[in-house]
Write a protein that holds these residues in place. Sequence first.
Motif, PDB file in Angstrom:
ATOM      1  N   ARG A  42       4.893  -3.357   3.720  1.00 57.69           N
ATOM      2  CA  ARG A  42       4.998  -2.024   3.113  1.00 57.69           C
ATOM      3  C   ARG A  42       4.222  -1.004   3.947  1.00 57.69           C
ATOM      4  O   ARG A  42       4.693   0.100   4.180  1.00 57.69           O
ATOM      5  CB  ARG A  42       4.472  -2.030   1.682  1.00 57.69           C
ATOM      6  CG  ARG A  42       4.429  -0.631   1.061  1.00 57.69           C
ATOM      7  CD  ARG A  42       4.527  -0.679  -0.428  1.00 57.69           C
ATOM      8  NE  ARG A  42       4.339   0.612  -1.064  1.00 57.69           N
ATOM      9  CZ  ARG A  42       5.256   1.574  -1.126  1.00 57.69           C
ATOM     10  NH1 ARG A  42       6.441   1.394  -0.578  1.00 57.69           N
ATOM     11  NH2 ARG A  42       4.996   2.705  -1.749  1.00 57.69           N
ATOM     12  N   ILE A  43       3.044  -1.370   4.407  1.00 59.20           N
ATOM     13  CA  ILE A  43       2.240  -0.455   5.213  1.00 59.20           C
ATOM     14  C   ILE A  43       2.920  -0.174   6.549  1.00 59.20           C
ATOM     15  O   ILE A  43       2.864   0.945   7.059  1.00 59.20           O
ATOM     16  CB  ILE A  43       0.816  -1.011   5.395  1.00 59.20           C
ATOM     17  CG1 ILE A  43       0.123  -1.067   4.021  1.00 59.20           C
ATOM     18  CG2 ILE A  43       0.008  -0.165   6.369  1.00 59.20           C
ATOM     19  CD1 ILE A  43      -1.179  -1.815   4.002  1.00 59.20           C
ATOM     20  N   THR A  44       3.620  -1.157   7.088  1.00 60.72           N
ATOM     21  CA  THR A  44       4.359  -0.958   8.330  1.00 60.72           C
ATOM     22  C   THR A  44       5.470   0.061   8.130  1.00 60.72           C
ATOM     23  O   THR A  44       5.670   0.957   8.955  1.00 60.72           O
ATOM     24  CB  THR A  44       4.957  -2.296   8.825  1.00 60.72           C
ATOM     25  OG1 THR A  44       3.884  -3.204   9.056  1.00 60.72           O
ATOM     26  CG2 THR A  44       5.757  -2.100  10.093  1.00 60.72           C
ATOM     27  N   VAL A  45       6.192  -0.058   7.014  1.00 64.53           N
ATOM     28  CA  VAL A  45       7.295   0.862   6.715  1.00 64.53           C
ATOM     29  C   VAL A  45       6.779   2.232   6.305  1.00 64.53           C
ATOM     30  O   VAL A  45       7.328   3.261   6.685  1.00 64.53           O
ATOM     31  CB  VAL A  45       8.204   0.279   5.605  1.00 64.53           C
ATOM     32  CG1 VAL A  45       9.227   1.286   5.135  1.00 64.53           C
ATOM     33  CG2 VAL A  45       8.887  -0.983   6.092  1.00 64.53           C
ATOM     34  N   LEU A  46       5.707   2.252   5.520  1.00 57.25           N
ATOM     35  CA  LEU A  46       5.146   3.496   4.996  1.00 57.25           C
ATOM     36  C   LEU A  46       3.631   3.483   5.243  1.00 57.25           C
ATOM     37  O   LEU A  46       2.851   3.110   4.372  1.00 57.25           O
ATOM     38  CB  LEU A  46       5.455   3.609   3.499  1.00 57.25           C
ATOM     39  CG  LEU A  46       5.120   4.918   2.824  1.00 57.25           C
ATOM     40  CD1 LEU A  46       5.941   6.062   3.397  1.00 57.25           C
ATOM     41  CD2 LEU A  46       5.374   4.807   1.337  1.00 57.25           C
ATOM     42  N   PRO A  47       3.212   3.894   6.441  1.00 57.39           N
ATOM     43  CA  PRO A  47       1.798   3.786   6.818  1.00 57.39           C
ATOM     44  C   PRO A  47       0.832   4.521   5.894  1.00 57.39           C
ATOM     45  O   PRO A  47      -0.344   4.185   5.848  1.00 57.39           O
ATOM     46  CB  PRO A  47       1.754   4.398   8.221  1.00 57.39           C
ATOM     47  CG  PRO A  47       3.146   4.317   8.728  1.00 57.39           C
ATOM     48  CD  PRO A  47       4.032   4.408   7.531  1.00 57.39           C
ATOM     49  N   THR A  48       1.307   5.492   5.145  1.00 55.04           N
ATOM     50  CA  THR A  48       0.442   6.246   4.243  1.00 55.04           C
ATOM     51  C   THR A  48       0.459   5.712   2.812  1.00 55.04           C
ATOM     52  O   THR A  48      -0.094   6.347   1.916  1.00 55.04           O
ATOM     53  CB  THR A  48       0.851   7.727   4.235  1.00 55.04           C
ATOM     54  OG1 THR A  48       2.228   7.819   3.862  1.00 55.04           O
ATOM     55  CG2 THR A  48       0.651   8.366   5.596  1.00 55.04           C
ATOM     56  N   ALA A  49       1.058   4.536   2.604  1.00 60.28           N
ATOM     57  CA  ALA A  49       1.190   3.973   1.255  1.00 60.28           C
ATOM     58  C   ALA A  49      -0.170   3.762   0.602  1.00 60.28           C
ATOM     59  O   ALA A  49      -1.092   3.230   1.216  1.00 60.28           O
ATOM     60  CB  ALA A  49       1.941   2.650   1.299  1.00 60.28           C
ATOM     61  N   VAL A  50      -0.272   4.205  -0.650  1.00 65.09           N
ATOM     62  CA  VAL A  50      -1.497   3.995  -1.428  1.00 65.09           C
ATOM     63  C   VAL A  50      -1.203   3.191  -2.696  1.00 65.09           C
ATOM     64  O   VAL A  50      -2.099   2.930  -3.486  1.00 65.09           O
ATOM     65  CB  VAL A  50      -2.183   5.337  -1.794  1.00 65.09           C
ATOM     66  CG1 VAL A  50      -2.713   6.016  -0.553  1.00 65.09           C
ATOM     67  CG2 VAL A  50      -1.262   6.240  -2.576  1.00 65.09           C
ATOM     68  N   ARG A  51       0.065   2.804  -2.883  1.00 60.80           N
ATOM     69  CA  ARG A  51       0.480   2.004  -4.041  1.00 60.80           C
ATOM     70  C   ARG A  51       1.417   0.891  -3.582  1.00 60.80           C
ATOM     71  O   ARG A  51       2.159   1.042  -2.620  1.00 60.80           O
ATOM     72  CB  ARG A  51       1.200   2.872  -5.064  1.00 60.80           C
ATOM     73  CG  ARG A  51       0.274   3.811  -5.783  1.00 60.80           C
ATOM     74  CD  ARG A  51       0.981   4.680  -6.814  1.00 60.80           C
ATOM     75  NE  ARG A  51      -0.001   5.475  -7.502  1.00 60.80           N
ATOM     76  CZ  ARG A  51      -0.552   6.579  -6.983  1.00 60.80           C
ATOM     77  NH1 ARG A  51      -0.173   7.015  -5.810  1.00 60.80           N
ATOM     78  NH2 ARG A  51      -1.475   7.246  -7.656  1.00 60.80           N
ATOM     79  N   CYS A  52       1.410  -0.219  -4.323  1.00 60.49           N
ATOM     80  CA  CYS A  52       2.364  -1.294  -4.068  1.00 60.49           C
ATOM     81  C   CYS A  52       3.750  -0.814  -4.512  1.00 60.49           C
ATOM     82  O   CYS A  52       3.879   0.204  -5.201  1.00 60.49           O
ATOM     83  CB  CYS A  52       1.949  -2.563  -4.812  1.00 60.49           C
ATOM     84  SG  CYS A  52       1.959  -2.409  -6.617  1.00 60.49           S
ATOM     85  N   VAL A  53       4.781  -1.542  -4.145  1.00 60.63           N
ATOM     86  CA  VAL A  53       6.148  -1.137  -4.475  1.00 60.63           C
ATOM     87  C   VAL A  53       6.367  -1.012  -5.981  1.00 60.63           C
ATOM     88  O   VAL A  53       6.896   0.006  -6.439  1.00 60.63           O
ATOM     89  CB  VAL A  53       7.186  -2.091  -3.825  1.00 60.63           C
ATOM     90  CG1 VAL A  53       8.587  -1.801  -4.319  1.00 60.63           C
ATOM     91  CG2 VAL A  53       7.121  -1.984  -2.310  1.00 60.63           C
ATOM     92  N   PRO A  54       5.968  -2.003  -6.801  1.00 62.16           N
ATOM     93  CA  PRO A  54       6.201  -1.856  -8.249  1.00 62.16           C
ATOM     94  C   PRO A  54       5.506  -0.629  -8.844  1.00 62.16           C
ATOM     95  O   PRO A  54       6.096   0.092  -9.652  1.00 62.16           O
ATOM     96  CB  PRO A  54       5.648  -3.150  -8.842  1.00 62.16           C
ATOM     97  CG  PRO A  54       5.688  -4.138  -7.735  1.00 62.16           C
ATOM     98  CD  PRO A  54       5.430  -3.337  -6.491  1.00 62.16           C
ATOM     99  N   CYS A  55       4.275  -0.367  -8.449  1.00 61.67           N
ATOM    100  CA  CYS A  55       3.553   0.787  -8.996  1.00 61.67           C
ATOM    101  C   CYS A  55       4.143   2.100  -8.492  1.00 61.67           C
ATOM    102  O   CYS A  55       4.233   3.076  -9.243  1.00 61.67           O
ATOM    103  CB  CYS A  55       2.068   0.701  -8.658  1.00 61.67           C
ATOM    104  SG  CYS A  55       1.207  -0.593  -9.592  1.00 61.67           S
ATOM    105  N   ALA A  56       4.549   2.139  -7.230  1.00 63.65           N
ATOM    106  CA  ALA A  56       5.172   3.350  -6.691  1.00 63.65           C
ATOM    107  C   ALA A  56       6.492   3.626  -7.403  1.00 63.65           C
ATOM    108  O   ALA A  56       6.799   4.779  -7.733  1.00 63.65           O
ATOM    109  CB  ALA A  56       5.392   3.205  -5.189  1.00 63.65           C
ATOM    110  N   ALA A  57       7.268   2.567  -7.672  1.00 60.24           N
ATOM    111  CA  ALA A  57       8.543   2.741  -8.376  1.00 60.24           C
ATOM    112  C   ALA A  57       8.306   3.226  -9.806  1.00 60.24           C
ATOM    113  O   ALA A  57       9.008   4.120 -10.294  1.00 60.24           O
ATOM    114  CB  ALA A  57       9.319   1.427  -8.384  1.00 60.24           C
ATOM    115  N   ALA A  58       7.308   2.658 -10.478  1.00 59.89           N
ATOM    116  CA  ALA A  58       7.000   3.084 -11.845  1.00 59.89           C
ATOM    117  C   ALA A  58       6.561   4.541 -11.856  1.00 59.89           C
ATOM    118  O   ALA A  58       6.986   5.327 -12.711  1.00 59.89           O
ATOM    119  CB  ALA A  58       5.910   2.201 -12.439  1.00 59.89           C
ATOM    120  N   ARG A  59       5.745   4.922 -10.906  1.00 60.29           N
ATOM    121  CA  ARG A  59       5.275   6.310 -10.814  1.00 60.29           C
ATOM    122  C   ARG A  59       6.444   7.257 -10.556  1.00 60.29           C
ATOM    123  O   ARG A  59       6.529   8.329 -11.138  1.00 60.29           O
ATOM    124  CB  ARG A  59       4.234   6.414  -9.703  1.00 60.29           C
ATOM    125  CG  ARG A  59       3.591   7.759  -9.568  1.00 60.29           C
ATOM    126  CD  ARG A  59       2.511   7.669  -8.478  1.00 60.29           C
ATOM    127  NE  ARG A  59       1.929   8.938  -8.179  1.00 60.29           N
ATOM    128  CZ  ARG A  59       0.874   9.433  -8.786  1.00 60.29           C
ATOM    129  NH1 ARG A  59       0.279   8.743  -9.735  1.00 60.29           N
ATOM    130  NH2 ARG A  59       0.393  10.615  -8.439  1.00 60.29           N
TER     131      ARG A  59
END
Length: 82
Positions: A42-59
Motif C-alpha cells: 500500500r505504501i508503495t502504491v500510495l506513499p503518503t498513506a496514513v490508513r490501511c485499505v479497510p480504514c481508508a475505504a470506511a472513511r
Amino acid sequence: MLANHARIARMRIEAESSEQPDIDENGVRYCLDCATAIPEDRITVLPTAVRCVPCAAARERIIKQRRTRGGINADGQAQGIG
C-alpha cells in the motif's frame, strides 16, 4: 478503470492533508484509525498513506454519505446534516 483512477486521486488528496503518518523507530507505518501496520504494498502504491485499505475505504464511505445527505444551500447554510 476510470473510477479507480478517480478514487486513487481522491485518496492522494486526502492523504496530503495535515495528517502525519504514525511511524515507529523501525520505519513501520501504522494506520491512524486502527493502529495496524500498513502493508508495504500500500505504501508503495500510495506513499503518503496514513490508513490501511479497510480504514481508508470506511472513511471514504462516510465522507461520501455526508456529501449526499446535505450540503450548502444558496444562503450559505448547511442543510440535511444530522
